[in-house]
Design a protein around this motif. Sequence first.
Motif, mmCIF file in Angstrom:
data_model
loop_
_atom_site.group_PDB
_atom_site.id
_atom_site.type_symbol
_atom_site.label_atom_id
_atom_site.label_comp_id
_atom_site.label_asym_id
_atom_site.label_seq_id
_atom_site.Cartn_x
_atom_site.Cartn_y
_atom_site.Cartn_z
ATOM 1 N N UNK A 25 0.853 -1.205 0.000
ATOM 2 C CA UNK A 25 0.000 0.000 0.000
ATOM 3 C C UNK A 25 0.883 1.248 0.000
ATOM 4 N N UNK A 26 1.899 1.249 0.837
ATOM 5 C CA UNK A 26 2.815 2.390 0.925
ATOM 6 C C UNK A 26 3.508 2.637 -0.410
ATOM 7 N N UNK A 27 3.957 1.560 -1.064
ATOM 8 C CA UNK A 27 4.652 1.694 -2.343
ATOM 9 C C UNK A 27 3.730 2.261 -3.414
ATOM 10 N N UNK A 28 2.476 1.809 -3.434
ATOM 11 C CA UNK A 28 1.513 2.321 -4.406
ATOM 12 C C UNK A 28 1.205 3.782 -4.124
ATOM 13 N N UNK A 29 1.047 4.128 -2.848
ATOM 14 C CA UNK A 29 0.740 5.506 -2.474
ATOM 15 C C UNK A 29 1.863 6.458 -2.865
ATOM 16 N N UNK A 30 3.077 5.944 -2.925
ATOM 17 C CA UNK A 30 4.226 6.790 -3.253
ATOM 18 C C UNK A 30 4.520 6.854 -4.745
ATOM 19 N N UNK A 31 4.165 5.790 -5.484
ATOM 20 C CA UNK A 31 4.524 5.788 -6.900
ATOM 21 C C UNK A 31 3.528 5.176 -7.849
ATOM 22 N N UNK A 32 2.370 4.779 -7.334
ATOM 23 C CA UNK A 32 1.375 4.162 -8.199
ATOM 24 C C UNK A 32 1.633 2.676 -8.404
#
Length: 214
Positions: A25-32
């Motif tokens: 979730x964190x990775x998606x929130x930071x870069x899609x």
Amino acid sequence: MAYRETEKMRLRKAEVRQRILSCAYQCVAEGGFRNAQINQVADVAGVATGTVYRHFESKTELFAEVFRIATQREVDKVAEALAGSGSASQRLERALRQFAERALHGPVMAWSLIAEPVDPQVEGERLAYRRAYAEHFEQVIGQGIEEGSLPAQDARLSATCLVGAIAESLVGPLSPTQQTPQHNKAGVFNDKQINALIEPIISFCLQGVTGQRR
């Protein structure tokens, strides 16, 4: 003797799975979704890449779960706004504003949920949650028709149009390829910019449902 998983082991596996999900979730929130990779998720979670695949069969399965979690949070916020006090039109305005403000405060995740090209499985989740939004809007529009605060209309169709209008109107401002004066250097909108963007959107949406100019 057959191997029996202990309660401690089950809890440990559940904790690792949840940590992987949180880090994804964190990775998606930071870069899609496009920029989030399994090895990146594994590094952030502090596990081996193989451990990720022991909990999720594929990258698509992992990110479909992330999509479900992220979108359910937004659906719940809209439902909460719609369930508050006030007339049907007031509750609709509050929910639309909630949706738009949250999207513009978190543009990377919002773009990922609303419009980023994704795998078919994730796209299926997107369509399912659009229906979930529409069902909440439909219920309130129906209530407004019954109480006489909204004109007679096809509540389901109007609700679907609301979801399409609010989502589509945010695609341009949220797009990572759209460089506009409204974006600051951090890629986040301030309150003044948010108000300037969403007021005409909300006015358009409400006029479509109420038949009246704001």
